[in-house]
Design a protein around this motif. Sequence first.
Motif, PDB file in Angstrom:
ATOM      1  N   VAL A 113      51.805  57.728  34.422  1.00 56.53           N
ATOM      2  CA  VAL A 113      52.314  57.242  35.710  1.00 56.53           C
ATOM      3  C   VAL A 113      53.653  56.517  35.564  1.00 56.53           C
ATOM      4  CG1 VAL A 113      49.976  57.048  36.610  1.00 56.53           C
ATOM      5  CG2 VAL A 113      51.005  55.076  35.511  1.00 56.53           C
ATOM      6  N   LEU A 114      53.966  56.073  34.345  1.00 58.39           N
ATOM      7  CA  LEU A 114      55.195  55.308  34.150  1.00 58.39           C
ATOM      8  C   LEU A 114      56.411  56.230  34.218  1.00 58.39           C
ATOM      9  CD1 LEU A 114      55.462  52.259  33.500  1.00 58.39           C
ATOM     10  CD2 LEU A 114      55.927  52.911  31.141  1.00 58.39           C
ATOM     11  N   PRO A 115      57.508  55.792  34.841  1.00 55.32           N
ATOM     12  CA  PRO A 115      58.734  56.617  34.800  1.00 55.32           C
ATOM     13  C   PRO A 115      59.156  56.855  33.360  1.00 55.32           C
ATOM     14  CG  PRO A 115      58.955  54.841  36.400  1.00 55.32           C
ATOM     15  CD  PRO A 115      57.672  54.577  35.646  1.00 55.32           C
ATOM     16  N   PRO A 116      59.485  58.081  32.989  1.00 55.62           N
ATOM     17  CA  PRO A 116      59.837  58.386  31.591  1.00 55.62           C
ATOM     18  C   PRO A 116      60.947  57.507  31.043  1.00 55.62           C
ATOM     19  CG  PRO A 116      59.570  60.404  32.854  1.00 55.62           C
ATOM     20  CD  PRO A 116      59.512  59.287  33.843  1.00 55.62           C
ATOM     21  N   LEU A 117      61.910  57.167  31.881  1.00 56.83           N
ATOM     22  CA  LEU A 117      63.018  56.330  31.426  1.00 56.83           C
ATOM     23  C   LEU A 117      62.514  54.949  30.995  1.00 56.83           C
ATOM     24  CD1 LEU A 117      66.082  56.778  31.200  1.00 56.83           C
ATOM     25  CD2 LEU A 117      66.327  55.528  33.350  1.00 56.83           C
ATOM     26  N   VAL A 118      61.542  54.426  31.725  1.00 54.75           N
ATOM     27  CA  VAL A 118      60.978  53.118  31.397  1.00 54.75           C
ATOM     28  C   VAL A 118      60.246  53.180  30.063  1.00 54.75           C
ATOM     29  CG1 VAL A 118      59.342  51.354  32.146  1.00 54.75           C
ATOM     30  CG2 VAL A 118      60.796  52.505  33.822  1.00 54.75           C
ATOM     31  N   LEU A 119      59.578  54.291  29.819  1.00 53.93           N
ATOM     32  CA  LEU A 119      58.883  54.462  28.539  1.00 53.93           C
ATOM     33  C   LEU A 119      59.880  54.451  27.377  1.00 53.93           C
ATOM     34  CD1 LEU A 119      56.044  54.938  27.370  1.00 53.93           C
ATOM     35  CD2 LEU A 119      56.536  57.383  27.425  1.00 53.93           C
ATOM     36  N   GLY A 120      61.010  55.087  27.573  1.00 54.02           N
ATOM     37  CA  GLY A 120      62.041  55.080  26.531  1.00 54.02           C
ATOM     38  C   GLY A 120      62.587  53.687  26.291  1.00 54.02           C
ATOM     39  N   ILE A 121      62.801  52.933  27.360  1.00 54.45           N
ATOM     40  CA  ILE A 121      63.292  51.558  27.210  1.00 54.45           C
ATOM     41  C   ILE A 121      62.258  50.710  26.474  1.00 54.45           C
ATOM     42  CG2 ILE A 121      63.899  49.474  28.493  1.00 54.45           C
ATOM     43  CD1 ILE A 121      65.068  51.292  30.663  1.00 54.45           C
ATOM     44  N   SER A 122      60.980  50.913  26.807  1.00 54.81           N
ATOM     45  CA  SER A 122      59.912  50.149  26.139  1.00 54.81           C
ATOM     46  C   SER A 122      59.881  50.454  24.646  1.00 54.81           C
ATOM     47  CB  SER A 122      58.563  50.480  26.788  1.00 54.81           C
ATOM     48  OG  SER A 122      58.565  50.144  28.154  1.00 54.81           O
ATOM     49  N   LEU A 123      60.057  51.720  24.285  1.00 53.95           N
ATOM     50  CA  LEU A 123      60.100  52.082  22.866  1.00 53.95           C
ATOM     51  C   LEU A 123      61.293  51.428  22.175  1.00 53.95           C
ATOM     52  CD1 LEU A 123      59.172  55.887  22.860  1.00 53.95           C
ATOM     53  CD2 LEU A 123      57.941  54.057  21.691  1.00 53.95           C
ATOM     54  N   LEU A 124      62.427  51.464  22.845  1.00 51.19           N
ATOM     55  CA  LEU A 124      63.638  50.887  22.265  1.00 51.19           C
ATOM     56  C   LEU A 124      63.476  49.385  22.040  1.00 51.19           C
ATOM     57  CD1 LEU A 124      66.462  51.889  21.442  1.00 51.19           C
ATOM     58  CD2 LEU A 124      67.271  51.179  23.697  1.00 51.19           C
ATOM     59  N   VAL A 125      62.860  48.718  22.999  1.00 55.21           N
ATOM     60  CA  VAL A 125      62.646  47.273  22.878  1.00 55.21           C
ATOM     61  C   VAL A 125      61.620  46.979  21.791  1.00 55.21           C
ATOM     62  CG1 VAL A 125      61.748  45.247  24.069  1.00 55.21           C
ATOM     63  CG2 VAL A 125      63.325  46.792  25.245  1.00 55.21           C
ATOM     64  N   LEU A 126      60.573  47.813  21.732  1.00 54.83           N
ATOM     65  CA  LEU A 126      59.525  47.596  20.728  1.00 54.83           C
ATOM     66  C   LEU A 126      60.089  47.582  19.322  1.00 54.83           C
ATOM     67  CD1 LEU A 126      56.504  47.413  19.965  1.00 54.83           C
ATOM     68  CD2 LEU A 126      56.481  49.925  19.924  1.00 54.83           C
ATOM     69  N   PHE A 127      61.047  48.468  19.059  1.00 57.31           N
ATOM     70  CA  PHE A 127      61.605  48.559  17.710  1.00 57.31           C
ATOM     71  C   PHE A 127      62.651  47.474  17.430  1.00 57.31           C
ATOM     72  CE2 PHE A 127      59.398  52.496  17.621  1.00 57.31           C
ATOM     73  CZ  PHE A 127      59.242  52.823  16.286  1.00 57.31           C
ATOM     74  N   GLN A 128      62.742  46.497  18.323  1.00 56.80           N
ATOM     75  CA  GLN A 128      63.563  45.319  18.048  1.00 56.80           C
ATOM     76  C   GLN A 128      62.746  44.193  17.425  1.00 56.80           C
ATOM     77  OE1 GLN A 128      66.902  45.547  18.637  1.00 56.80           O
ATOM     78  NE2 GLN A 128      66.416  47.652  19.254  1.00 56.80           N
ATOM     79  N   PHE A 129      61.407  44.394  17.386  1.00 56.63           N
ATOM     80  CA  PHE A 129      60.510  43.359  16.879  1.00 56.63           C
ATOM     81  C   PHE A 129      59.812  43.839  15.606  1.00 56.63           C
ATOM     82  CE2 PHE A 129      60.881  42.632  21.435  1.00 56.63           C
ATOM     83  CZ  PHE A 129      61.166  41.281  21.478  1.00 56.63           C
ATOM     84  N   GLN A 130      59.453  42.856  14.775  1.00 53.93           N
ATOM     85  CA  GLN A 130      58.691  43.156  13.567  1.00 53.93           C
ATOM     86  C   GLN A 130      57.259  43.518  13.931  1.00 53.93           C
ATOM     87  OE1 GLN A 130      59.952  43.570  10.765  1.00 53.93           O
ATOM     88  NE2 GLN A 130      61.897  42.429  10.775  1.00 53.93           N
ATOM     89  N   PRO A 131      56.573  44.374  13.184  1.00 60.31           N
ATOM     90  CA  PRO A 131      57.060  45.071  11.988  1.00 60.31           C
ATOM     91  C   PRO A 131      57.810  46.358  12.289  1.00 60.31           C
ATOM     92  CG  PRO A 131      54.777  45.610  12.354  1.00 60.31           C
ATOM     93  CD  PRO A 131      55.158  44.648  13.454  1.00 60.31           C
TER      94      PRO A 131
END
Length: 276
Positions: A113-131
């Motif tokens: 249900v999430l807009p695909p663009l939002v999913l990409g942003i979430s992935l990008l943000v996730l990889f800013q945090f450890q581990p």
Amino acid sequence: MFYIVMAGIGLMYIGFLISMLAGDIGYLARSDEANQLMQNWPDWLKPIGRPLVSMARLLEQPEIQYSVKLTLISCLMSSILSVLVAIPIGYLFSRYNFYGKTILEAILYVPIVLPPLVLGISLLVLFQFQPFKQFAPYFVFQIPGVVLAQFMVAAAFSIQMMRATFDQINPRLEQVALTLGCNERQAFSRVCLPQAWHGILTAGTLAWARALGEFGPLLVFAGTTRNKTEVMSVSVFLELSLGRLNDAVAVSLMMVFLAVGVLVLTRIFGLRNPAI
């Protein structure tokens, strides 16, 4: 009268879909570039041949060849990963009730249900945090990032498919296997899993087809670098951004043919099974 109204509504939608595809084919049928390659063809054959010649001409370009290869490989990898994740999750949600199941079910629908663009942003943000940050150089704007972005969306569809598959398989057979001396792993692998192979095939093909059309997460997380993270959906975007609408339509048609082929196989080998 009731059935006529129902059929009319359905036919309107199907007709609109077919018209969209016919519009793409009609646009390529007027291609001047393809016409130059068909000077010796009979006039009556040119409108039919122009779309095919346009796609064939495009496939001769190295960047499109790279795009097609990467698409086929990444979609295959993401569909395999999706099935590997979907089987245990689908089985657990089909067979067991536990605290928090409703919340987890809702979370599993988020990639759908999430807009695909939002999913990409979430992935990008996730990889800013450890581990995850340690792995960012290997995923962000890299080819593994293409597979991960496709997998995150495709797996959600596979999980729903596998759950529906296990729901249709009678759990009594597994219970009988347990009474005959099998443990839970043996009952699952020897009794339940063999009956679910049509569903596994369907889940895999659906995941493959969904990964094929993925673009939003790729745009943000994997990037649109030509000859690097360029899959077919990215090729459409790049050709369009360069003003080459004819080439963008040709790549789009290739994706349509691939998706329809995969979904037809799904209908033949998967959904015809009465157990699904």
